[in-house]
Design a protein around this motif. Structure first.
Motif, short mmCIF file in Angstrom:
data_model
loop_
_atom_site.label_atom_id
_atom_site.label_comp_id
_atom_site.label_asym_id
_atom_site.label_seq_id
_atom_site.Cartn_x
_atom_site.Cartn_y
_atom_site.Cartn_z
N MET A 232 0.83 -1.18 0.00
CA MET A 232 0.00 0.00 0.00
C MET A 232 0.87 1.24 0.00
O MET A 232 1.66 1.44 0.90
CB MET A 232 -0.87 -0.01 1.26
N ASN A 233 0.71 2.09 -1.00
CA ASN A 233 1.52 3.30 -1.10
C ASN A 233 0.77 4.54 -0.66
O ASN A 233 1.27 5.64 -0.83
CB ASN A 233 2.02 3.47 -2.52
N LYS A 234 -0.41 4.40 -0.12
CA LYS A 234 -1.18 5.56 0.32
C LYS A 234 -0.62 6.06 1.65
O LYS A 234 -0.21 5.27 2.50
CB LYS A 234 -2.65 5.20 0.46
N PRO A 235 -0.64 7.38 1.86
CA PRO A 235 -0.07 7.92 3.11
C PRO A 235 -0.98 7.74 4.30
O PRO A 235 -2.18 7.53 4.19
CB PRO A 235 0.11 9.40 2.78
N VAL A 236 -0.37 7.86 5.46
CA VAL A 236 -1.07 7.90 6.74
C VAL A 236 -1.23 9.37 7.10
O VAL A 236 -0.29 10.15 6.97
CB VAL A 236 -0.26 7.18 7.83
N LEU A 237 -2.43 9.78 7.53
CA LEU A 237 -2.67 11.16 7.95
C LEU A 237 -2.70 11.20 9.48
O LEU A 237 -3.57 10.58 10.10
CB LEU A 237 -4.00 11.67 7.39
N PHE A 238 -1.74 11.89 10.07
CA PHE A 238 -1.70 12.07 11.51
C PHE A 238 -2.33 13.40 11.86
O PHE A 238 -1.92 14.44 11.33
CB PHE A 238 -0.25 12.07 12.03
N CYS A 239 -3.31 13.38 12.75
CA CYS A 239 -3.89 14.60 13.30
C CYS A 239 -3.04 14.96 14.51
O CYS A 239 -3.00 14.20 15.48
CB CYS A 239 -5.34 14.37 13.72
N TYR A 240 -2.35 16.07 14.44
CA TYR A 240 -1.35 16.39 15.46
C TYR A 240 -1.54 17.82 15.93
O TYR A 240 -1.59 18.75 15.12
CB TYR A 240 0.05 16.21 14.88
N ASP A 241 -1.65 17.99 17.25
CA ASP A 241 -1.78 19.35 17.80
C ASP A 241 -0.78 19.63 18.90
O ASP A 241 -0.86 20.63 19.60
CB ASP A 241 -3.20 19.59 18.30
N GLY A 242 0.18 18.75 19.07
CA GLY A 242 1.20 18.94 20.10
C GLY A 242 0.79 18.42 21.47
O GLY A 242 1.59 18.44 22.40
N SER A 243 -0.44 17.96 21.61
CA SER A 243 -0.92 17.46 22.91
C SER A 243 -0.32 16.08 23.20
O SER A 243 0.19 15.40 22.31
CB SER A 243 -2.44 17.35 22.90
N ASP A 244 -0.41 15.68 24.47
CA ASP A 244 0.07 14.35 24.85
C ASP A 244 -0.67 13.27 24.06
O ASP A 244 -0.08 12.27 23.67
CB ASP A 244 -0.13 14.11 26.35
N GLY A 245 -1.97 13.48 23.84
CA GLY A 245 -2.75 12.50 23.08
C GLY A 245 -2.26 12.33 21.65
O GLY A 245 -2.18 11.21 21.14
N SER A 246 -1.91 13.44 21.00
CA SER A 246 -1.44 13.33 19.61
C SER A 246 -0.05 12.71 19.56
O SER A 246 0.27 11.96 18.63
CB SER A 246 -1.49 14.68 18.89
N ARG A 247 0.76 12.97 20.57
CA ARG A 247 2.09 12.33 20.63
C ARG A 247 1.95 10.83 20.86
O ARG A 247 2.66 10.03 20.24
CB ARG A 247 2.93 12.96 21.75
N SER A 248 1.04 10.44 21.74
CA SER A 248 0.78 9.00 22.00
C SER A 248 0.30 8.31 20.74
O SER A 248 0.69 7.18 20.45
CB SER A 248 -0.26 8.83 23.10
N ALA A 249 -0.56 8.98 20.00
CA ALA A 249 -1.09 8.39 18.76
C ALA A 249 0.02 8.16 17.75
O ALA A 249 0.08 7.11 17.11
CB ALA A 249 -2.18 9.30 18.18
N LEU A 250 0.92 9.12 17.63
CA LEU A 250 2.03 8.97 16.68
C LEU A 250 2.91 7.80 17.09
O LEU A 250 3.28 6.97 16.25
CB LEU A 250 2.83 10.28 16.66
N ARG A 251 3.22 7.69 18.38
CA ARG A 251 4.05 6.57 18.85
C ARG A 251 3.36 5.22 18.62
O ARG A 251 3.98 4.27 18.14
CB ARG A 251 4.37 6.73 20.33
#
Length: 143
Positions: A1-20
Motif C-alpha cells: 500500500m503506497n497511500k499515506p497515513v494522515l496524523f492529526c497532530y496538535d502537540g498534545s500528549d494524546g497526539s504524541r501518544s497516537a504517533l508513537r
C-alpha cells in the motif's frame, strides 16, 4: 500500500501518544502527512487581526513540523501541513484525507471527559462517526 497515513497532530500528549502507537502498527517505510487543523480564533476584540493570524499560523506550522519530525524519527517519510477549519475541524480533516488519498487517519484523544467534550466537541469522536476512511483513535495513555 503506497497511500499515506494522515496524523492529526496538535502537540498534545494524546497526539504524541497516537504517533508513537501508530508507528508500531503501520508497516514501514510509509509516507505520512502530519496535519494541524485549527478552528477560528476565540478572540472577539482583535486590535491587529493580520498580525495575530500570522502568529497563529507560525505557531501552528511549528507544531506540525514538530509532529512531522517525530514521525520521521519513527520511520515515516513525513511532511507537515496546517489547515484552517472554517466550518468543522472533523470535516477539514476528512477533506485533507480525501485530497491525499490517506489509507488511515490517526488521532489521539485529549481526555477532556464527557462534559467538556460535549461543550467543546471531540475531534476523535467526530472522526470515528463521520470519516470516510479507516480511523485509528489512540487512548491518551497508550504508546
Amino acid at each position: 500500500m503506497n497511500k499515506p497515513v494522515l496524523f492529526c497532530y496538535d502537540g498534545s500528549d494524546g497526539s504524541r501518544s497516537a504517533l508513537r502507537a501508530a508507528a508500531e502498527l503501520v508497516t514501514h517505510p510509509a509516507e505520512a502527512v502530519v496535519s494541524l487543523v485549527r478552528a477560528g480564533s476565540f478572540l472577539t476584540d482583535v486590535p491587529n487581526e493580520g498580525e495575530i493570524d500570522e502568529q497563529e499560523a507560525a505557531s501552528a506550522k511549528r507544531i506540525a513540523e514538530e509532529g512531522a519530525a517525530g514521525a520521521r524519527g519513527r520511520g515515516y517519510d513525513a511532511s507537515a501541513r496546517i489547515a484552517r477549519a472554517d466550518v468543522s475541524v472533523v470535516g477539514t480533516i476528512g477533506e485533507i484525507a480525501e485530497e491525499i488519498d490517506a489509507r488511515l487517519i490517526v488521532c489521539g484523544q485529549r481526555g477532556r471527559g464527557a462534559i467538556r467534550s460535549a461543550l467543546l466537541g471531540s475531534v476523535s469522536h467526530g472522526l470515528s462517526s463521520h470519516a470516510q476512511r479507516p480511523v485509528l483513535i489512540v487512548p491518551n495513555d497508550a504508546g
